[in-house]
Design a protein around this motif. Sequence first.
Motif, PDB file in Angstrom:
ATOM      1  N   ALA A   1       0.813  -1.220   0.000  1.00  0.00           N
ATOM      2  CA  ALA A   1       0.000   0.000   0.000  1.00  0.00           C
ATOM      3  C   ALA A   1       0.846   1.269   0.000  1.00  0.00           C
ATOM      4  CB  ALA A   1      -0.935   0.004   1.208  1.00  0.00           C
ATOM      5  N   PHE A   2       1.874   1.291   0.841  1.00  0.00           N
ATOM      6  CA  PHE A   2       2.766   2.443   0.952  1.00  0.00           C
ATOM      7  C   PHE A   2       3.978   2.026   1.759  1.00  0.00           C
ATOM      8  CE2 PHE A   2      -0.863   2.941   3.860  1.00  0.00           C
ATOM      9  CZ  PHE A   2      -0.233   2.744   5.072  1.00  0.00           C
ATOM     10  N   ASP A   3       5.019   2.854   1.690  1.00  0.00           N
ATOM     11  CA  ASP A   3       6.262   2.583   2.400  1.00  0.00           C
ATOM     12  C   ASP A   3       6.267   3.369   3.706  1.00  0.00           C
ATOM     13  OD1 ASP A   3       8.861   2.269   3.306  1.00  0.00           O
ATOM     14  OD2 ASP A   3       9.797   2.749   1.370  1.00  0.00           O
ATOM     15  N   LEU A   4       6.170   2.661   4.815  1.00  0.00           N
ATOM     16  CA  LEU A   4       6.131   3.315   6.124  1.00  0.00           C
ATOM     17  C   LEU A   4       7.427   4.025   6.473  1.00  0.00           C
ATOM     18  CD1 LEU A   4       4.283   0.618   8.260  1.00  0.00           C
ATOM     19  CD2 LEU A   4       3.399   2.846   7.562  1.00  0.00           C
ATOM     20  N   TRP A   5       8.512   3.722   5.780  1.00  0.00           N
ATOM     21  CA  TRP A   5       9.776   4.407   6.033  1.00  0.00           C
ATOM     22  C   TRP A   5       9.988   5.599   5.105  1.00  0.00           C
ATOM     23  CZ3 TRP A   5      13.869  -0.057   6.697  1.00  0.00           C
ATOM     24  CH2 TRP A   5      13.667  -0.678   7.926  1.00  0.00           C
ATOM     25  N   ASP A   6       9.064   5.842   4.214  1.00  0.00           N
ATOM     26  CA  ASP A   6       9.181   6.957   3.280  1.00  0.00           C
ATOM     27  C   ASP A   6       8.311   8.112   3.781  1.00  0.00           C
ATOM     28  OD1 ASP A   6       9.983   7.861   0.380  1.00  0.00           O
ATOM     29  OD2 ASP A   6       7.830   8.285   0.600  1.00  0.00           O
ATOM     30  N   TYR A   7       8.942   9.237   4.081  1.00  0.00           N
ATOM     31  CA  TYR A   7       8.214  10.372   4.649  1.00  0.00           C
ATOM     32  C   TYR A   7       7.037  10.791   3.767  1.00  0.00           C
ATOM     33  CZ  TYR A   7       7.156  15.158   5.991  1.00  0.00           C
ATOM     34  OH  TYR A   7       6.502  16.301   6.350  1.00  0.00           O
ATOM     35  N   ALA A   8       7.255  10.912   2.461  1.00  0.00           N
ATOM     36  CA  ALA A   8       6.190  11.362   1.554  1.00  0.00           C
ATOM     37  C   ALA A   8       5.010  10.387   1.570  1.00  0.00           C
ATOM     38  CB  ALA A   8       6.727  11.546   0.140  1.00  0.00           C
ATOM     39  N   ASP A   9       5.289   9.075   1.515  1.00  0.00           N
ATOM     40  CA  ASP A   9       4.217   8.073   1.581  1.00  0.00           C
ATOM     41  C   ASP A   9       3.486   8.161   2.911  1.00  0.00           C
ATOM     42  OD1 ASP A   9       4.751   7.035  -0.927  1.00  0.00           O
ATOM     43  OD2 ASP A   9       5.362   5.062  -0.213  1.00  0.00           O
ATOM     44  N   PHE A  10       4.250   8.234   3.983  1.00  0.00           N
ATOM     45  CA  PHE A  10       3.675   8.268   5.322  1.00  0.00           C
ATOM     46  C   PHE A  10       2.781   9.488   5.487  1.00  0.00           C
ATOM     47  CE2 PHE A  10       3.580   8.530   9.934  1.00  0.00           C
ATOM     48  CZ  PHE A  10       3.668   7.210  10.348  1.00  0.00           C
ATOM     49  N   LYS A  11       3.295  10.636   5.092  1.00  0.00           N
ATOM     50  CA  LYS A  11       2.535  11.882   5.248  1.00  0.00           C
ATOM     51  C   LYS A  11       1.284  11.887   4.368  1.00  0.00           C
ATOM     52  CE  LYS A  11       2.912  16.858   5.223  1.00  0.00           C
ATOM     53  NZ  LYS A  11       3.709  18.015   4.887  1.00  0.00           N
ATOM     54  N   ARG A  12       1.386  11.372   3.160  1.00  0.00           N
ATOM     55  CA  ARG A  12       0.244  11.341   2.241  1.00  0.00           C
ATOM     56  C   ARG A  12      -0.920  10.534   2.829  1.00  0.00           C
ATOM     57  NH1 ARG A  12       2.350   8.750  -2.002  1.00  0.00           N
ATOM     58  NH2 ARG A  12       1.562   6.793  -1.226  1.00  0.00           N
ATOM     59  N   ASP A  13      -0.607   9.474   3.545  1.00  0.00           N
ATOM     60  CA  ASP A  13      -1.643   8.603   4.103  1.00  0.00           C
ATOM     61  C   ASP A  13      -1.864   8.825   5.595  1.00  0.00           C
ATOM     62  OD1 ASP A  13      -2.618   6.992   1.877  1.00  0.00           O
ATOM     63  OD2 ASP A  13      -0.576   6.226   1.757  1.00  0.00           O
ATOM     64  N   ILE A  14      -1.451   9.987   6.091  1.00  0.00           N
ATOM     65  CA  ILE A  14      -1.487  10.233   7.538  1.00  0.00           C
ATOM     66  C   ILE A  14      -2.884  10.089   8.155  1.00  0.00           C
ATOM     67  CG2 ILE A  14      -1.713  12.761   7.576  1.00  0.00           C
ATOM     68  CD1 ILE A  14       0.662  10.695   9.758  1.00  0.00           C
ATOM     69  N   PRO A  15      -3.979  10.507   7.512  1.00  0.00           N
ATOM     70  CA  PRO A  15      -5.272  10.311   8.188  1.00  0.00           C
ATOM     71  C   PRO A  15      -5.574   8.828   8.459  1.00  0.00           C
ATOM     72  CG  PRO A  15      -5.508  11.893   6.406  1.00  0.00           C
ATOM     73  CD  PRO A  15      -4.139  11.273   6.267  1.00  0.00           C
ATOM     74  N   ARG A  16      -5.334   7.995   7.474  1.00  0.00           N
ATOM     75  CA  ARG A  16      -5.593   6.557   7.633  1.00  0.00           C
ATOM     76  C   ARG A  16      -4.594   5.940   8.616  1.00  0.00           C
ATOM     77  NH1 ARG A  16      -5.131   2.354   2.709  1.00  0.00           N
ATOM     78  NH2 ARG A  16      -3.446   3.801   2.268  1.00  0.00           N
ATOM     79  N   ILE A  17      -3.330   6.309   8.488  1.00  0.00           N
ATOM     80  CA  ILE A  17      -2.307   5.781   9.387  1.00  0.00           C
ATOM     81  C   ILE A  17      -2.599   6.205  10.826  1.00  0.00           C
ATOM     82  CG2 ILE A  17       0.127   5.956  10.021  1.00  0.00           C
ATOM     83  CD1 ILE A  17       0.730   6.136   6.970  1.00  0.00           C
ATOM     84  N   ALA A  18      -2.928   7.465  11.033  1.00  0.00           N
ATOM     85  CA  ALA A  18      -3.198   7.975  12.381  1.00  0.00           C
ATOM     86  C   ALA A  18      -4.354   7.229  13.041  1.00  0.00           C
ATOM     87  CB  ALA A  18      -3.482   9.470  12.332  1.00  0.00           C
ATOM     88  N   ASP A  19      -5.430   7.019  12.311  1.00  0.00           N
ATOM     89  CA  ASP A  19      -6.571   6.282  12.868  1.00  0.00           C
ATOM     90  C   ASP A  19      -6.158   4.883  13.300  1.00  0.00           C
ATOM     91  OD1 ASP A  19      -8.280   8.406  12.459  1.00  0.00           O
ATOM     92  OD2 ASP A  19      -9.175   7.577  10.633  1.00  0.00           O
ATOM     93  N   ARG A  20      -5.389   4.223  12.472  1.00  0.00           N
ATOM     94  CA  ARG A  20      -4.989   2.840  12.766  1.00  0.00           C
ATOM     95  C   ARG A  20      -3.955   2.770  13.883  1.00  0.00           C
ATOM     96  NH1 ARG A  20      -4.249  -0.892   8.072  1.00  0.00           N
ATOM     97  NH2 ARG A  20      -4.367  -2.339   9.815  1.00  0.00           N
TER      98      ARG A  20
END
Length: 72
Positions: free
Chosen positions: A23-42
Amino acid sequence: MLSFEKDIKPMIREEDRDEMLFAFDLWDYADFKRDIPRIADRIRDRTMPPGGGWSDEWIAIFDRWVSEGMKP
């Protein structure tokens, strides 16, 4: 001020990163930031990272990083 590279990325284990690469690279800042709403909820409901939820202390660090503007 917290940063992704110094404070957040080290909390993400290699196996957690590998599990989510579809889905995305958790070690990549741009990927992480782009998906922050979904990541934050989880992260907050402890269903992510996939290898096991973070402690209250780590969630507080994550929330502080978000509130401070998510510095790389």
